[in-house]
Design a protein around this motif. Structure first.
Motif, mmCIF file in Angstrom:
data_model
loop_
_atom_site.group_PDB
_atom_site.id
_atom_site.type_symbol
_atom_site.label_atom_id
_atom_site.label_comp_id
_atom_site.label_asym_id
_atom_site.label_seq_id
_atom_site.Cartn_x
_atom_site.Cartn_y
_atom_site.Cartn_z
ATOM 1 N N ALA A 1 0.836 -1.201 0.000
ATOM 2 C CA ALA A 1 0.000 0.000 0.000
ATOM 3 C C ALA A 1 0.873 1.253 0.000
ATOM 4 O O ALA A 1 0.620 2.209 -0.746
ATOM 5 N N ASN A 2 1.904 1.243 0.837
ATOM 6 C CA ASN A 2 2.835 2.369 0.866
ATOM 7 C C ASN A 2 3.547 2.523 -0.476
ATOM 8 O O ASN A 2 3.770 3.644 -0.956
ATOM 9 N N MET A 3 3.913 1.382 -1.086
ATOM 10 C CA MET A 3 4.614 1.426 -2.364
ATOM 11 C C MET A 3 3.770 2.126 -3.424
ATOM 12 O O MET A 3 4.289 2.940 -4.202
ATOM 13 N N MET A 4 2.476 1.844 -3.451
ATOM 14 C CA MET A 4 1.604 2.489 -4.441
ATOM 15 C C MET A 4 1.501 3.997 -4.184
ATOM 16 O O MET A 4 1.464 4.798 -5.118
ATOM 17 N N GLY A 5 1.488 4.385 -2.916
ATOM 18 C CA GLY A 5 1.467 5.801 -2.583
ATOM 19 C C GLY A 5 2.744 6.501 -3.010
ATOM 20 O O GLY A 5 2.710 7.629 -3.533
ATOM 21 N N ILE A 6 3.888 5.829 -2.810
ATOM 22 C CA ILE A 6 5.175 6.389 -3.237
ATOM 23 C C ILE A 6 5.222 6.509 -4.758
ATOM 24 O O ILE A 6 5.674 7.524 -5.313
ATOM 25 N N ALA A 7 4.723 5.480 -5.437
ATOM 26 C CA ALA A 7 4.692 5.511 -6.909
ATOM 27 C C ALA A 7 3.832 6.671 -7.406
ATOM 28 O O ALA A 7 4.188 7.367 -8.364
#
Length: 313
Positions: free
Chosen positions: A59-65
């Protein structure tokens, strides 16, 4: 007879990322502690400064992306399909889909061919989830060559893209000089007049083999590779329906919400035609060797052939 070349589509993803990284400094690759499995580790070795391991926090990865895309980068967020489409669905929908950001999601290990990892990791619902997000493009390549071309095409496209890759090494069917990949355009691999097999992903090679078996039985099947599920090549689907009548869709995905559903949505409005869907029939998978699972669920050439013979009587 020469041995059939086989390679996993995720290999094409990793190779394409390196080439894209050399051509465009905006390319950034993210993974969720799965660089070896998703093949983003290939990019990491060449461009360590442009690779971000976000840990087991999809979930964090998608926000960073999403943030990187908003800042002008072209991020490829990579994880298993179950985690990219399932665990992080809300972030993909709200942080990427809603603002229509230029994020590419590399979803590896999709479908039951994940094998021994079992039903918790065998994502047969990801296409249905991603189809429901407005503006999300969905690509499911048939082999390693198509995977490489699809990844490059996704990078050139401005908008969110869901790229679906597999764990299993599958036959290479597109190693020919006339092969051309075009977003949103299906490819006729075999002509036929009695019916049309519309396949996607690893089932394309199996469908071609099944068509050869049907030929021996006097059934001439047209075979279409639909690598881009959204947007669907509706013109080609309607044309095939009018030419051959019966359509059979084949996918390593639930029969609910995937390629079969997209084809039915199209034809019910534009050219009412009988459609039979071959896929995962509203059940969870199970742990076992990938090839044995594909056989059990009727997604290998033998299973596709048997099902079509059954409905053609």
């Amino acid at each position: 007879m020469s041995e059939i070349k086989r390679s996993a589509t995720r290999e094409g993803y990793g190779k394409a990322l390196i080439e894209l990284g050399k051509e465009d400094e905006r390319i950034v690759v993210l993974d969720s502690d799965l660089a070896a499995a998703t093949k983003t580790g290939m990019f990491q070795k060449v461009f360590p400064e442009r690779h971000i391991n976000c840990g087991i926090a999809e979930a964090n990865m998608m926000g960073i992306a999403a943030g990187l895309a908003a800042a002008g980068k072209i991020p490829f967020a990579s994880s298993f399909a179950m985690f990219a489409a399932g665990r992080a669905f809300e972030q993909v929908r709200n942080s990427i889909g809603y603002p229509h950001l230029n994020v590419k999601i590399g979803a590896s290990h999709a479908g039951i061919s994940v094998g021994e990892d079992g039903p918790t990791h065998q994502c047969n619902e990801d296409i249905a989830l991603m189809r429901a997000i407005p503006g999300m493009m969905i690509i499911n390549p048939a082999d390693v060559i198509e995977a490489e071309m699809a990844t490059k095409a996704a990078a050139a496209y401005d908008g969110p893209v869901y790229l679906r890759f597999g764990r299993l090494a599958v036959p290479v069917i597109n190693d020919r000089p006339d092969y051309k990949f075009e977003l949103g355009k299906g490819i006729v691999l075999r002509e036929g007049k009695d019916m049309t097999i519309v396949a996607t992903g690893l089932t394309v090679a199996a469908s071609l083999e099944a068509a050869e078996m049907l030929e021996a039985e006097g059934i001439h099947a047209k075979v279409i590779n639909i690598h881009t599920i959204k947007p669907l090549d509706e013109e080609l689907i309607v044309q095939a329906a009018k030419e051959t009548g019966l359509l059979v869709t084949v996918e390593e995905h639930s029969v609910i919400g995937g390629l079969g559903s997209a084809v039915c949505d199209c034809l019910s409005e534009k050219a009412p035609t009988r459609v039979v869907k071959i896929g995962i029939n509203d059940v969870f998978g199970e742990s076992g060797p990938a090839l044995e699972l594909l056989h059990k669920y009727g997604l290998d050439a033998e299973g596709i052939y048997a099902r079509i013979k059954q409905i053609s009587r």
